[in-house]
Design an enzyme around this catalytic site. Structure first.
Site, PDB file in Angstrom:
ATOM      1  N   ASP A   1     -24.648  13.895  20.206  1.00  0.00           N
ATOM      2  CA  ASP A   1     -25.842  13.640  21.008  1.00  0.00           C
ATOM      3  C   ASP A   1     -26.431  14.978  21.443  1.00  0.00           C
ATOM      4  OD1 ASP A   1     -27.172  11.080  22.280  1.00  0.00           O
ATOM      5  OD2 ASP A   1     -27.417  12.730  23.674  1.00  0.00           O
TER       6      ASP A   1
ATOM      7  N   ARG B   1     -26.277   1.569  16.590  1.00  0.00           N
ATOM      8  CA  ARG B   1     -26.044   0.173  16.970  1.00  0.00           C
ATOM      9  C   ARG B   1     -26.569  -0.881  16.015  1.00  0.00           C
ATOM     10  NH1 ARG B   1     -28.246   1.161  22.851  1.00  0.00           N
ATOM     11  NH2 ARG B   1     -29.385   2.617  21.550  1.00  0.00           N
TER      12      ARG B   1
ATOM     13  N   ARG C   1     -17.458   1.539  18.028  1.00  0.00           N
ATOM     14  CA  ARG C   1     -17.902   1.980  19.352  1.00  0.00           C
ATOM     15  C   ARG C   1     -17.191   1.190  20.453  1.00  0.00           C
ATOM     16  NH1 ARG C   1     -18.732   3.470  23.419  1.00  0.00           N
ATOM     17  NH2 ARG C   1     -20.623   3.869  24.606  1.00  0.00           N
TER      18      ARG C   1
ATOM     19  N   ARG D   1     -31.137   8.698  13.388  1.00  0.00           N
ATOM     20  CA  ARG D   1     -30.306   7.646  13.980  1.00  0.00           C
ATOM     21  C   ARG D   1     -29.819   6.653  12.935  1.00  0.00           C
ATOM     22  NH1 ARG D   1     -30.501   6.708  19.913  1.00  0.00           N
ATOM     23  NH2 ARG D   1     -31.131   8.692  20.748  1.00  0.00           N
TER      24      ARG D   1
END
Ligand code: CP3
Length: 336
Positions: A72, A26, A35, A22
């Site tokens: 994903d 974010r 995003r 990851r």
């Protein structure tokens, strides 16, 4: 040749390779800005130029050795025809499957993922590797049956116990779909692949062989037959002592070691022919400070001279300050 690929192949490398699960996401302000241009998360994943950009963002900031394609694990249920959506603040939601026989893998649905891989590979210098990935059968089945995340996945286990034929059907369908998806990612330019079995730790010991080891073995064997030069990393998170059986039977090129497993135990008990990856605590990466510095140094000492790729024991947490990631890379490279 990339240090990441060399270490996975058991060859000498010019430096310790590092990437983070990851690593795009974010915690990076530039990710949040990109995003924000797209409302729906899966539409963002299927937007090849934006997915390619999100993939490259962490490599622009940090001296990492590998990029992982921004996508994903739930694109596979989506490509099987089960509707997947992401609720803000709630995580993934999947419509209930009413007819298992109606599910069929449509690789065309994932064409944007392969297009993003092609674009990223073209943009990366040769010493940076590009990792493709997929979720593993148990983890995907768990989301498909629960219809969302869970702390225990007891509905998924209930399904496996009470509807064994449908469960076996779904497992085989997932194995074939994962194989097709990984193979297509390699054809598009992925240099290595990682299988995420994030919920392997939920599988009861008597089911572990059928639901974790054998599905991985079938996927790894078939993928290797098609793409012998492409290293395969497995991440059966939460396997504990069962990791030994897993490693000996599946024989992947690399094993990503989770946060709860002591790295010295992994180095001692896994075959020396397998590269270990991991396992800095993501919560410590987020916390930073002396504790983080000490943990990086300690991992370096423990893994010195071994086939080791620096990574986390699970993914980067959203509140992580990006400077902490830079600090880890600098400490690893001794450039402070
Ligand atoms: O940088 C990378 O590692 C590549 C991108 C990546 C994402 N998901 C992006 C993402 C990867 C490798 C994954 C894998 C994934 N997805 C896993 C396996 C790894 C793990 O963490 O255990 C799992 C279980 C999923 C399923 C999933 N996707 C969940 C449970 C969630 C919601 C969790 C949350 O924190 O909101 C997602 C959404 C998701 N996938 C986000 C990102 C960056 C956050 C959504 C957003 O940015 O709007």
């Amino acid at each position: 040749m990339s240090a990441f690929l060399s270490v996975l192949r058991g060859q000498p490398a010019p430096r310790i390779p590092v990437w983070l699960m990851r690593q795009a996401g974010r915690y990076l302000p530039e990710y949040r800005a990109l995003r924000a241009e797209t409302k729906d998360f899966l539409s963002f994943c299927y937007d090849a130029p934006r997915a390619a950009e999100a993939t490259l963002q962490p490599l622009r900031r940090f001296d990492l050795d590998a990029a992982i394609i921004f996508s994903d694990i739930l694109v596979i249920p989506d490509a099987l025809g089960q509707k997947v959506f992401f609720d803000v603040g709630h995580g993934p939601r999947l419509d209930p499957v009413t007819d298992f026989a109606a599910l069929s893998f449509r690789p065309h649905h994932l064409a944007p993922v392969y297009a993003a891989i092609k674009a990223v590979r073209a943009a990366l210098p040769p010493e940076k590797a590009l990792i493709g990935f997929a979720g593993s059968p148990f983890t995907l089945l768990a989301y498909m049956i629960e219809g969302q995340g869970s702390k225990t996945f007891d509905r998924a286990l209930h399904f496996i116990y009470t509807r064994p034929d449908e469960a076996a059907f779904l497992r085989h369908l997932l194995e074939d779909s994962i194989l097709a998806h990984l193979s297509a990612q390699i054809q598009a330019g992925a240099d290595a692949v990682q299988l995420f079995d994030s919920w392997a730790g939920m599988v009861p010991a008597p089911l572990y062989k059928d639901w974790v080891i054998l599905p991985h073995q079938r996927i790894v064997t078939a993928l290797r037959a098609r793409h012998p030069a492409v290293p395969i990393v497995c991440f059966p998170r939460g396997s504990g002592v069962k990791l030994m059986d897993f490693a000996r039977t599946v024989q992947p090129d690399g094993i990503s070691v989770d946060t709860s497993t002591p790295m010295d135990w992994a180095l001692e008990n896994l075959p020396k022919t397998i590269t270990v990856q991991g396992n800095l605590d993501p919560a410590l990466l987020c916390a930073g400070g002396r504790g983080l510095d000490d943990a990086v140094q300690s991992l370096k000492n423990t893994c010195s001279g071994r086939r080791w790729i620096m990574n986390l024991g699970h993914g980067v947490l959203p509140p992580t300050p990006p400077d902490h990631v830079k600090r880890v890379v600098d400490l690893l490279r001794d450039t402070l």
